[in-house]
Write a protein that holds these residues in place. Structure first.
Motif, PDB file in Angstrom:
ATOM      1  N   THR A  91       8.611   2.555   4.676  1.00 22.39           N
ATOM      2  CA  THR A  91       9.417   3.730   4.357  1.00 22.39           C
ATOM      3  C   THR A  91       8.706   5.126   3.593  1.00 22.39           C
ATOM      4  O   THR A  91       7.707   4.949   3.085  1.00 22.39           O
ATOM      5  N   VAL A  92       9.163   6.409   4.157  1.00 28.08           N
ATOM      6  CA  VAL A  92       8.358   7.503   3.657  1.00 28.08           C
ATOM      7  C   VAL A  92       9.719   8.305   2.934  1.00 28.08           C
ATOM      8  O   VAL A  92      10.883   8.407   3.291  1.00 28.08           O
ATOM      9  N   PHE A  93       9.191   8.716   1.646  1.00 32.45           N
ATOM     10  CA  PHE A  93      10.324   9.291   0.714  1.00 32.45           C
ATOM     11  C   PHE A  93       9.748  10.848   0.559  1.00 32.45           C
ATOM     12  O   PHE A  93       8.770  11.277   0.511  1.00 32.45           O
ATOM     13  N   ARG A  94      10.817  11.547   0.868  1.00 31.15           N
ATOM     14  CA  ARG A  94      10.623  13.165   0.747  1.00 31.15           C
ATOM     15  C   ARG A  94      11.129  13.514  -0.685  1.00 31.15           C
ATOM     16  O   ARG A  94      11.279  12.905  -1.508  1.00 31.15           O
ATOM     17  N   ASP A  95      11.195  15.004  -0.781  1.00 32.39           N
ATOM     18  CA  ASP A  95      11.244  15.768  -1.987  1.00 32.39           C
ATOM     19  C   ASP A  95      12.445  15.103  -2.783  1.00 32.39           C
ATOM     20  O   ASP A  95      12.542  15.138  -4.109  1.00 32.39           O
ATOM     21  N   ASP A  96      13.565  15.044  -2.206  1.00 34.07           N
ATOM     22  CA  ASP A  96      14.639  14.775  -2.778  1.00 34.07           C
ATOM     23  C   ASP A  96      14.821  13.454  -3.568  1.00 34.07           C
ATOM     24  O   ASP A  96      15.703  13.063  -4.364  1.00 34.07           O
ATOM     25  N   HIS A  97      13.799  12.455  -3.339  1.00 34.23           N
ATOM     26  CA  HIS A  97      13.595  11.196  -4.035  1.00 34.23           C
ATOM     27  C   HIS A  97      12.796  11.401  -5.312  1.00 34.23           C
ATOM     28  O   HIS A  97      12.869  10.514  -6.090  1.00 34.23           O
ATOM     29  N   MET A  98      12.046  12.568  -5.254  1.00 33.71           N
ATOM     30  CA  MET A  98      10.799  12.608  -6.528  1.00 33.71           C
ATOM     31  C   MET A  98      10.920  13.974  -7.303  1.00 33.71           C
ATOM     32  O   MET A  98      10.547  14.862  -6.624  1.00 33.71           O
ATOM     33  N   PRO A  99      11.693  13.845  -8.591  1.00 33.30           N
ATOM     34  CA  PRO A  99      11.878  15.356  -8.742  1.00 33.30           C
ATOM     35  C   PRO A  99      10.688  15.804  -9.461  1.00 33.30           C
ATOM     36  O   PRO A  99       9.865  15.229  -9.775  1.00 33.30           O
ATOM     37  N   THR A 100      10.792  17.211  -9.386  1.00 33.85           N
ATOM     38  CA  THR A 100       9.415  17.940  -9.835  1.00 33.85           C
ATOM     39  C   THR A 100       9.878  18.463 -11.290  1.00 33.85           C
ATOM     40  O   THR A 100      10.874  19.108 -11.591  1.00 33.85           O
ATOM     41  N   ILE A 101       9.035  18.386 -12.248  1.00 33.34           N
ATOM     42  CA  ILE A 101       9.080  18.895 -13.427  1.00 33.34           C
ATOM     43  C   ILE A 101       8.299  20.307 -13.755  1.00 33.34           C
ATOM     44  O   ILE A 101       7.214  20.347 -13.367  1.00 33.34           O
ATOM     45  N   GLN A 135      -4.462   6.450  -2.047  1.00 38.96           N
ATOM     46  CA  GLN A 135      -3.603   5.089  -1.605  1.00 38.96           C
ATOM     47  C   GLN A 135      -3.758   4.249  -2.745  1.00 38.96           C
ATOM     48  O   GLN A 135      -5.118   3.968  -3.395  1.00 38.96           O
ATOM     49  N   ILE A 136      -2.801   3.908  -3.131  1.00 28.95           N
ATOM     50  CA  ILE A 136      -2.784   3.063  -4.399  1.00 28.95           C
ATOM     51  C   ILE A 136      -1.737   1.709  -4.240  1.00 28.95           C
ATOM     52  O   ILE A 136      -0.691   1.988  -3.774  1.00 28.95           O
ATOM     53  N   TRP A 137      -2.511   0.643  -4.266  1.00 28.73           N
ATOM     54  CA  TRP A 137      -1.582  -0.675  -3.689  1.00 28.73           C
ATOM     55  C   TRP A 137      -0.596  -1.042  -5.059  1.00 28.73           C
ATOM     56  O   TRP A 137      -1.449  -1.385  -6.142  1.00 28.73           O
ATOM     57  N   MET A 186       4.748   7.370   1.143  1.00 31.10           N
ATOM     58  CA  MET A 186       4.733   6.307   1.958  1.00 31.10           C
ATOM     59  C   MET A 186       4.603   4.830   1.206  1.00 31.10           C
ATOM     60  O   MET A 186       3.634   4.557   0.513  1.00 31.10           O
ATOM     61  N   MET A 187       5.639   3.937   1.413  1.00 31.64           N
ATOM     62  CA  MET A 187       5.415   2.573   0.931  1.00 31.64           C
ATOM     63  C   MET A 187       5.221   1.734   2.134  1.00 31.64           C
ATOM     64  O   MET A 187       6.558   1.696   2.897  1.00 31.64           O
ATOM     65  N   PRO A 243       0.804  -1.168   0.034  1.00 28.90           N
ATOM     66  CA  PRO A 243       0.141   0.215   0.165  1.00 28.90           C
ATOM     67  C   PRO A 243       0.987   1.068  -0.078  1.00 28.90           C
ATOM     68  O   PRO A 243       1.908   1.350   0.778  1.00 28.90           O
ATOM     69  N   THR A 244       0.824   2.003  -1.055  1.00 33.66           N
ATOM     70  CA  THR A 244       1.366   3.336  -1.087  1.00 33.66           C
ATOM     71  C   THR A 244       0.673   4.518  -0.568  1.00 33.66           C
ATOM     72  O   THR A 244      -0.794   4.441  -1.082  1.00 33.66           O
TER      73      THR A 244
END
Length: 320
Positions: A173-183, A156-158, A127-128, A100-101
């Motif tokens: 695990t929780v991922f912050r901005d530095d893991h997900m680039p913005t376009i 929430q998407i599994w 979050m994963m 679950p994410t």
């Protein structure tokens, strides 16, 4: 408080309805190009409730030929929360064999699980909850919303786990901005949560090739998004109207499934729109699901139930 027995009685996954074809009349705003993916079907998300949280469910355990490696898609909210009001809450419940994410467009959430994780998730974070052989978690609106009020809105998407990893140790695990680039472009802005788009690559690892894009299209925006022709793809409209290939009109709370075999996904938003575009390499494995358990055969499902009932996934009373 939810008991194990109550959970097992109420654990069926429900499907959603197919939308009647909606085609744009008159001149299309789309540019035609070769290699366009064809729309297979458009689905209406249905209202349901998970705990006290209202959700729009786009699919749940069905349409796997077109949505794998994903198995469930829920939009929760938007809901306005008044300061001091009770949290919107999903009591402690188990998962196994699935990830679950959770992604927040606005507001915040509180996650607590049997792995001793207890934290707040903020807007724009991802979050994963990799449940593996089994774990229990609780979800509710966050502490900041309780104190200050505001809007909660997210997804929430599994994500399914391949057979080789379904019995791994669970983790969160929780991922912050530095893991997900913005376009940021002239016609749109976007977040690459998973995968790669236009040279922007997420640092979040998945078991199989997967993409997950959040896109905000400006007025008159036209996008031509390349994908692997052998991979699945689907798009969900959060707000605004989107024109797809063949003059298909996608409205808010609708999800379009694409056929495989071609690469380009063409989008046009006359008045602007907000969408999620997801997909990836299909998992050509059998899927047996029972509520929050997603495994490969019935025997594994029975083992999950036994493990949960015997407390091997943790104690729901300590997670609540």
């Amino acid at each position: 408080m939810m008991s194990r027995r109550k959970f097992l009685r109420g654990s069926a996954i429900l499907g959603v309805s197919v939308a009647a074809p909606s085609l744009l009349l008159g001149q299309s705003g789309m540019y035609s190009s070769k290699g366009n993916r064809k729309v297979y079907r458009v689905l209406n998300a249905d209202h349901t409730k998970v705990g006290t949280l209202p959700v729009m469910r786009a699919f749940a355990g069905d349409h796997l030929d077109h949505v794998s490696p994903f198995v469930l898609f829920d939009e929760f909210g938007p809901v306005d929360i008044k300061p001091g009001s009770d949290a919107l809450r999903v009591n402690a419940h188990p998962h196994a064999g699935v990830i679950p994410t959770t992604y927040f467009l606005s507001g915040s959430g509180h996650h607590k699980d049997s792995l001793n994780y207890d934290f707040q998730i903020q807007t724009g974070e991802y979050m994963m909850f990799s449940s593996g052989r089994g774990a229990i978690h609780m979800e509710e609106s966050g502490q900041r919303l309780k104190e200050e009020g505001g809007k909660i809105h997210g997804f929430q998407i599994w994500l399914n786990m391949p057979a080789a990893y379904k019995l791994d140790d669970p983790t969160t695990t929780v991922f912050r901005d530095d893991h997900m680039p913005t376009i940021i472009k002239k016609d749109f802005t976007g977040r690459v949560v998973l995968g790669e788009l236009f040279g922007y690559k997420s640092n979040i690892k998945t078991f199989t090739p997967t993409f997950y894009y959040y896109l905000k299209l400006n007025k008159q925006a036209r996008l031509n998004i390349p994908t692997d022709p052998a991979h699945n793809a689907f798009i969900y409209a959060v707000s605004g109207g989107v024109e797809l290939e063949g003059q298909h009109a996608l409205k808010p709370n609708q999800l379009a499934l694409y056929e495989r075999g071609q690469s380009n996904i063409n989008l046009y938003a006359e008045e602007g729109a907000e969408v999620f575009l997801l997909g990836g390499q299909p998992m050509n494995e059998p899927v047996y699901s029972y509520g929050p358990f997603v495994m490969n055969n019935e025997q594994q499902i029975m083992q999950c139930i036994n493990d949960y009932q015997s407390g091997k996934m943790g104690d729901p009373d300590k997670v609540n």
